[in-house]
Scaffold this motif. Structure first.
Motif, PDB file in Angstrom:
ATOM      1  N   ALA A  56       8.815  -1.834  12.498  1.00  0.00           N
ATOM      2  CA  ALA A  56       8.312  -1.951  11.128  1.00  0.00           C
ATOM      3  C   ALA A  56       9.229  -2.843  10.300  1.00  0.00           C
ATOM      4  O   ALA A  56       8.771  -3.678   9.522  1.00  0.00           O
ATOM      5  N   ARG A  59       8.680  -6.537  11.327  1.00  0.00           N
ATOM      6  CA  ARG A  59       7.454  -7.101  10.734  1.00  0.00           C
ATOM      7  C   ARG A  59       7.682  -7.468   9.272  1.00  0.00           C
ATOM      8  O   ARG A  59       7.298  -8.544   8.815  1.00  0.00           O
ATOM      9  N   GLU A  89       4.714  -0.631   5.248  1.00  0.00           N
ATOM     10  CA  GLU A  89       4.957  -0.288   6.649  1.00  0.00           C
ATOM     11  C   GLU A  89       4.909   1.218   6.852  1.00  0.00           C
ATOM     12  O   GLU A  89       4.396   1.700   7.863  1.00  0.00           O
ATOM     13  N   ARG A  92       1.300   2.057   6.828  1.00  0.00           N
ATOM     14  CA  ARG A  92       0.694   1.553   8.075  1.00  0.00           C
ATOM     15  C   ARG A  92       0.953   2.516   9.215  1.00  0.00           C
ATOM     16  O   ARG A  92       0.048   2.849   9.987  1.00  0.00           O
TER      17      ARG A  92
END
Length: 158
Positions: A56, A59, A89, A92
């Protein structure tokens, strides 16, 4: 009126005259190659450092770096965006954990259907291929931390 005789052709430049130019060209070429190698090495080192962290975080770092390159962000904007991306994140991960069982079931049913089409020889090679894919080090083909990929023998962390 008489025409003067043509001048004899000029002799070609001696090799000694070309040596400094050849040395200069070689130094320039070597410098370019060395600079490219150094730049590539530094880029790979930065990329590797990014992948060492949690997926995470990696990204979010990639996204923030791209935004910084293209948007000329201020330090304040970078701080706010870092916080926003970290929150995204977290959300997500929560959303993915909710749909994980359905995604795992889809992968398992698809895998069973694929195996049903293969001959015994193909099935053996397919299972070897899948086992090798799961053992392969490094990030999965779909990017760092892609759910269900590269996390052990079953691809689910098991």
């Amino acid at each position: 009126m008489t025409v003067p005789p043509p001048l004899p052709p000029a002799p070609p430049p001696s090799p000694a005259r070309w040596k400094p130019l050849a040395v200069l060209a070689a130094v320039f070429l070597f410098g370019g190659v060395a600079g490219m190698a150094l730049g590539r090495g530094m880029a790979l080192r930065d990329l590797e450092a990014t992948f060492r962290g949690p997926p995470a975080e990696a990204r979010a770092q990639f996204r923030l770096r791209a935004m910084r390159r293209h948007l000329d962000l201020t330090d304040r904007q970078v701080r706010e965006l870092r916080s926003t991306l970290a929150e995204a994140e977290t959300e997500r991960d929560r959303l993915l954990s909710e749909c994980r069982p359905a995604l795992d079931a889809l992968r398992d049913s698809t895998d069973a259907r694929v195996k049903g089409v293969l001959t015994p020889d193909q099935l053996t090679r397919y299972e070897e291929f899948e086992a090798e894919r799961r053992r392969r080090p490094g990030p999965p083909p779909h990017g760092p931390g892609h759910p269900g990929r590269g996390r052990g023998p079953g691809g689910r962390g098991d």
